[in-house]
Scaffold this motif. Sequence first.
Motif, PDB file in Angstrom:
ATOM      1  N   VAL A 165       0.328  57.165  81.283  1.00 29.47           N
ATOM      2  CA  VAL A 165       0.898  58.083  82.266  1.00 29.47           C
ATOM      3  C   VAL A 165       1.281  57.266  83.500  1.00 29.47           C
ATOM      4  O   VAL A 165       0.564  56.358  83.904  1.00 29.47           O
ATOM      5  N   ASP A 166       2.424  57.594  84.082  1.00 32.27           N
ATOM      6  CA  ASP A 166       2.979  56.802  85.166  1.00 32.27           C
ATOM      7  C   ASP A 166       2.271  57.131  86.494  1.00 32.27           C
ATOM      8  O   ASP A 166       2.854  57.682  87.398  1.00 32.27           O
ATOM      9  N   TYR A 167       0.999  56.817  86.548  1.00 31.21           N
ATOM     10  CA  TYR A 167       0.229  57.084  87.761  1.00 31.21           C
ATOM     11  C   TYR A 167      -0.549  55.823  88.105  1.00 31.21           C
ATOM     12  O   TYR A 167      -1.250  55.270  87.256  1.00 31.21           O
ATOM     13  N   VAL A 168      -0.426  55.346  89.332  1.00 29.61           N
ATOM     14  CA  VAL A 168      -1.093  54.103  89.741  1.00 29.61           C
ATOM     15  C   VAL A 168      -2.164  54.438  90.779  1.00 29.61           C
ATOM     16  O   VAL A 168      -1.891  55.135  91.752  1.00 29.61           O
ATOM     17  N   ASN A 169      -3.397  53.972  90.545  1.00 29.32           N
ATOM     18  CA  ASN A 169      -4.477  54.262  91.508  1.00 29.32           C
ATOM     19  C   ASN A 169      -4.507  53.235  92.647  1.00 29.32           C
ATOM     20  O   ASN A 169      -3.665  52.337  92.697  1.00 29.32           O
ATOM     21  N   GLU A 170      -5.527  53.355  93.551  1.00 31.25           N
ATOM     22  CA  GLU A 170      -5.584  52.467  94.730  1.00 31.25           C
ATOM     23  C   GLU A 170      -5.698  51.000  94.346  1.00 31.25           C
ATOM     24  O   GLU A 170      -5.242  50.130  95.053  1.00 31.25           O
ATOM     25  N   GLU A 171      -6.339  50.758  93.197  1.00 28.36           N
ATOM     26  CA  GLU A 171      -6.478  49.354  92.772  1.00 28.36           C
ATOM     27  C   GLU A 171      -5.247  48.826  92.049  1.00 28.36           C
ATOM     28  O   GLU A 171      -5.271  47.728  91.505  1.00 28.36           O
ATOM     29  N   GLY A 172      -4.190  49.623  92.032  1.00 27.17           N
ATOM     30  CA  GLY A 172      -2.960  49.170  91.398  1.00 27.17           C
ATOM     31  C   GLY A 172      -2.996  49.245  89.880  1.00 27.17           C
ATOM     32  O   GLY A 172      -2.183  48.627  89.198  1.00 27.17           O
ATOM     33  N   GLN A 173      -3.965  50.019  89.316  1.00 22.80           N
ATOM     34  CA  GLN A 173      -4.035  50.131  87.856  1.00 22.80           C
ATOM     35  C   GLN A 173      -3.468  51.463  87.390  1.00 22.80           C
ATOM     36  O   GLN A 173      -3.408  52.421  88.170  1.00 22.80           O
ATOM     37  N   ARG A 174      -3.087  51.487  86.127  1.00 24.46           N
ATOM     38  CA  ARG A 174      -2.667  52.762  85.520  1.00 24.46           C
ATOM     39  C   ARG A 174      -3.802  53.252  84.625  1.00 24.46           C
ATOM     40  O   ARG A 174      -3.883  52.867  83.468  1.00 24.46           O
ATOM     41  N   PRO A 175      -4.674  54.112  85.151  1.00 23.13           N
ATOM     42  CA  PRO A 175      -5.886  54.472  84.408  1.00 23.13           C
ATOM     43  C   PRO A 175      -5.731  55.709  83.536  1.00 23.13           C
ATOM     44  O   PRO A 175      -6.692  56.154  82.922  1.00 23.13           O
ATOM     45  N   MET A 176      -4.525  56.287  83.465  1.00 25.12           N
ATOM     46  CA  MET A 176      -4.372  57.567  82.769  1.00 25.12           C
ATOM     47  C   MET A 176      -3.424  57.411  81.592  1.00 25.12           C
ATOM     48  O   MET A 176      -2.444  56.666  81.679  1.00 25.12           O
ATOM     49  N   LEU A 177      -3.700  58.118  80.503  1.00 27.41           N
ATOM     50  CA  LEU A 177      -2.898  57.947  79.291  1.00 27.41           C
ATOM     51  C   LEU A 177      -2.882  59.237  78.477  1.00 27.41           C
ATOM     52  O   LEU A 177      -3.592  60.188  78.793  1.00 27.41           O
ATOM     53  N   LEU A 178      -2.051  59.277  77.462  1.00 30.22           N
ATOM     54  CA  LEU A 178      -2.145  60.356  76.477  1.00 30.22           C
ATOM     55  C   LEU A 178      -3.124  59.862  75.426  1.00 30.22           C
ATOM     56  O   LEU A 178      -2.951  58.756  74.895  1.00 30.22           O
ATOM     57  N   ARG A 179      -4.167  60.641  75.153  1.00 27.30           N
ATOM     58  CA  ARG A 179      -5.229  60.123  74.286  1.00 27.30           C
ATOM     59  C   ARG A 179      -4.651  59.664  72.954  1.00 27.30           C
ATOM     60  O   ARG A 179      -3.784  60.325  72.373  1.00 27.30           O
TER      61      ARG A 179
END
Length: 352
Positions: A165-179
């Motif tokens: 999923v095209d979402y970037v957290n504060e640490e610059g990672q993309r931690p979200m996905l479609l399972r």
Amino acid sequence: MTQSTVQSIEALTQTALDELDSIDDADSLEQWRVRFLGRRGELTGILRGLSQLDLEERRQVGALGNQAKSGLEEALDRRSQEISQARLAQVADLERIDVTLPGRPVATGRLHPTTQVVREITDAFVAMGFSIVEGPEVEWDHYNFEMLNIPQGHPARDMWNTLWVDYVNEEGQRPMLLRTHTSPMQARVMEQVQPPVRVVVPGKCYRYEATDATHEWHFYQVEGLAVDEGITFADLKGTLYEFARRLFGSERKVRFRCDYFPFVEPGVDMSIDCFACDGSDNSCRICRGSGWIEIMGAGMVHPQVLAGVGYDTEKYTGFAFGLGPERIAMLKYGIDDIRHFYSNDLRFLRQF
Ligand code: DAH
């Protein structure tokens, strides 16, 4: 002159009345009105000619003409009413319900073949004491991978082509996905409850996949998890054997072979013996001559996974499994291409 005018008025009236009798629709009626009573109509024409008569004749013939005119107008009204009443009766006739006719068949929907097979699969486990739970399709990397003993950079991540999923957290990672599988629910369930755990998890999964006859970019899985004191590999075998016989017939044999999944140790894949050819046909469409059909992955839950949710690994053990209902449906019904399932072709869907 008077005489012939009188005659023609009488003749015209007769003709008009005769014709009126045979008219039975509104259009023809209007044509009739224009022809006999209209401003350029035949009766009007005759009455116009009166100006050439002398006063006394004009009075007589005029009276006759007006009488004829109102006679025709009345006849027109009457006929017009008759026609509209007949029309109403006709409509009522059409709308009348004949209670002796058989009913019109109602087009009923049906369950999608995947839904039917998912229910058959979960029913088999529910009968053995499992509960059904469901989880989110948009998932965190944490549950889809980390909690399943697949940390960042682990080569096993390549086993699951992931849609991020095209979402970037504060640490610059993309931690979200479609399972990519239903396994993340193992950790979610164990975080919530203490053993004994017995759950099955049906649900949709997604992968970044080039599609072909055996690969879809979205599909279903049914996950299973049992954790308790004293659970052994024999429990895994017994449970899955019972399941295989229930879905594919009581004469089924099963085979377990070593396989690798990071969240189980040991890991296995389970096959059933080929119900199409018994291994006797070298070109069998289903088992390709091997005599065996792989139907799921399974294993003993990795201690790392149990420890991750805070379970006491000295006390508890468990087994897990995951299978694809579309594959099961393809085997059961002889479907040759997984892409049929979600292409919305009613010719396919109506067969189930
Ligand atoms: N999650 C695995 C997959 O998508 C399937 C699987 C294998 C699930 C082994 C399990 C298991 O729970 O024990 O390929």
